[in-house]
Design a protein around this motif. Sequence first.
Motif, PDB file in Angstrom:
ATOM      1  N   ASN A  55      -1.532  64.467 -15.926  1.00  0.00           N
ATOM      2  CA  ASN A  55      -1.906  63.293 -15.144  1.00  0.00           C
ATOM      3  C   ASN A  55      -0.979  62.130 -15.529  1.00  0.00           C
ATOM      4  OD1 ASN A  55      -4.340  60.901 -14.690  1.00  0.00           O
ATOM      5  ND2 ASN A  55      -3.998  62.412 -13.096  1.00  0.00           N
ATOM      6  N   ASP A 120      -4.018  54.008 -12.965  1.00  0.00           N
ATOM      7  CA  ASP A 120      -4.747  54.777 -13.979  1.00  0.00           C
ATOM      8  C   ASP A 120      -4.295  56.228 -13.918  1.00  0.00           C
ATOM      9  OD1 ASP A 120      -6.655  56.294 -15.407  1.00  0.00           O
ATOM     10  OD2 ASP A 120      -7.981  56.313 -13.650  1.00  0.00           O
ATOM     11  N   MET A 122      -4.589  58.195 -16.855  1.00  0.00           N
ATOM     12  CA  MET A 122      -4.973  58.646 -18.200  1.00  0.00           C
ATOM     13  C   MET A 122      -5.399  60.115 -18.175  1.00  0.00           C
ATOM     14  SD  MET A 122      -6.853  55.420 -19.953  1.00  0.00           S
ATOM     15  CE  MET A 122      -8.251  55.286 -18.854  1.00  0.00           C
ATOM     16  N   VAL A 152      -4.769  57.926 -10.242  1.00  0.00           N
ATOM     17  CA  VAL A 152      -3.960  59.097  -9.910  1.00  0.00           C
ATOM     18  C   VAL A 152      -4.842  60.351 -10.010  1.00  0.00           C
ATOM     19  CG1 VAL A 152      -1.962  60.479 -10.611  1.00  0.00           C
ATOM     20  CG2 VAL A 152      -1.842  57.985 -10.695  1.00  0.00           C
ATOM     21  N   VAL A 154      -7.797  61.596  -9.960  1.00  0.00           N
ATOM     22  CA  VAL A 154      -9.211  61.197 -10.048  1.00  0.00           C
ATOM     23  C   VAL A 154      -9.292  60.012 -11.002  1.00  0.00           C
ATOM     24  CG1 VAL A 154     -10.302  63.448  -9.601  1.00  0.00           C
ATOM     25  CG2 VAL A 154      -9.637  62.860 -11.911  1.00  0.00           C
ATOM     26  N   PRO A 155     -10.247  59.096 -10.816  1.00  0.00           N
ATOM     27  CA  PRO A 155     -10.399  58.015 -11.784  1.00  0.00           C
ATOM     28  C   PRO A 155     -10.738  58.624 -13.148  1.00  0.00           C
ATOM     29  CG  PRO A 155     -11.632  57.541  -9.773  1.00  0.00           C
ATOM     30  CD  PRO A 155     -11.204  58.973  -9.685  1.00  0.00           C
ATOM     31  N   SER A 156     -10.043  58.192 -14.178  1.00  0.00           N
ATOM     32  CA  SER A 156     -10.250  58.784 -15.507  1.00  0.00           C
ATOM     33  C   SER A 156     -11.700  58.618 -15.944  1.00  0.00           C
ATOM     34  CB  SER A 156      -9.315  58.124 -16.517  1.00  0.00           C
ATOM     35  OG  SER A 156      -7.982  58.329 -16.094  1.00  0.00           O
TER      36      SER A 156
HETATM   37  K   LIG Z   1      -6.469  59.436 -13.452  1.00  0.00           K
END
Ligand SMILES: [K+]
Length: 479
Positions: A55, A120, A122, A152, A154-156
């Motif tokens: 990611n 984001d 992460m 990016v 999915v939201p971390s």
């Molecule tokens: K992410």
Amino acid sequence: MISSTEMAVVDENAEALGVPRKQLMESSGNAAARAVREIADPGASVALVCGRGNNGGDAFVAARFLSAYDVTVHLLGRPETISTEIARENWVALERAEIDRRTVEDSTAIDLATPDIVVDAMLGTGVTGALREPEATAAETINAADCPVLAVDVPSGIDADTGEREGIAVEADRVVTFHDEKPGLRDLDADVTVGDIGIPDAAERFVERGDLRRLSRDSNAHKGDFGRVLVVGGGPYTGAPALAAQAALRSGADLAYVACPETVAREVQGYSENLIVEPLAGERLDSSNVQQLLAVASRMDCVVFGPGLGDATKSLDAVEAFLEAFAGTAVVDADALQVVPNVETEATLVCTPHQGELESMGGTTAADPDDRAELVESFAAELDVTLLVKGAYDVISDGTRTRLNRTGNPGMTVGGTGDVLAGVTGAMACVLDPIHAAAIGAYTNGRAGDIVVEDNGYGLVATDLLGALSAALWSESVA
Ligand SMILES: [K+]
Ligand SMILES: NC(=O)C1=CN([C@@H]2O[C@H](COP(=O)(O)OP(=O)(O)OC[C@H]3O[C@@H](n4cnc5c(N)ncnc54)[C@H](O)[C@@H]3O)[C@@H](O)[C@H]2O)[C@H](O)CC1
């Protein structure tokens, strides 16, 4: 909608089809950069907050595509801990390109300044459980930033398999997710777009080695966890049930039983000491054996009907009586297939006909694989079973999901290869959904045949497949 497990299968299938992961990362990074351009004008400051997996790698690539912006790449952790080779290569490329990159070794020290947009990157589909440090604190910092947040993939902090969060998660305004939508994204208060990263449709359509990822072996497993298979057959033939049962063992089942007429029990046992033989009174399967079979089957994870059974009416009547009272999982092959169209059963059935057998069941076939796939899909839906129709391209369908398998070769028209396939599929059906069991059964059987022919040329016999099944399923060298 695609889960992260399914994504891992498709990703490896793409690689098997000649589209390497590094290429996919290039497309992911490009798609992320495109999303940034849609949010902010050139010259804007962009803070990319990156984890140590792929990611984060996507964002390293995105940074290269954002030369018109004032980009800062923040890596959470030391560069030596970047967990994949392709992400590391893209990190190194940033240095050579003199793109501003910083490492954040103390989570409390992350300083995003006042960017115009935060990215984001992460964690994506590789997240397990609640965010740990430094990601948890970094998520707080991101959520406190007074600017749009682009996530990016999915939201971390959101689990890409369930769409749930266990603790803090990044609150994104926008998500660019790859290949297909991930669970839960729709429920977020965010604008979600799907970026096409060049994974060919064939990676989902064809069964490839990525599908084998569905078979994970837990090191805490006990005898029986990978399944007990009962093969019901034999009478006119004895080799067929022994082949099917040995194939089940070679493909991971822990125990394989053969229920066969007592008159052939010694002969069946003689093929292998690995088999447990359950003799049935008489010379051919008949209705008087059904109660005994039901009792044995109740201790099994899957029953394979057909190998070497013959087409005697009394044997087929017995199969029918069995299935009427059975609610477990059964693979049905050879002459026993005739019973399927008319039987009333609660069992989960996986049927493995060749095209001639499919036609005698009332199905239709076509020369073109895609046309055949459509016909097989509707026939599977009509019968409410999973079909594995053998051919140069095997078609596998549960009436909703349909796959094609291209492994195998003309050398496999020899007798007994279908019995091996039924046994492999039986072993898979102990641990997988019917559609995946049938797909992996077809792939593995064909791959074993390809390995034998690669090693020895044509002239293979069915017993050769037994020896190649382990390599087909588990060898690293299978590419
Ligand atoms: K992410
Ligand atoms: N085919 C594709 O979909 C492609 C996807 N790409 C991108 O790759 C990620 C998935 O990458 P992966 O390396 O498998 O996982 P992550 O980067 O999400 O995370 C792994 C990393 O995170 C650590 N970790 C796991 N759980 C936690 C946690 N709770 N807290 C903190 N850290 C955690 C773990 O130890 C690893 O180090 C996918 O989302 C796409 O963005 C590629 O671009 C290729 C194509």
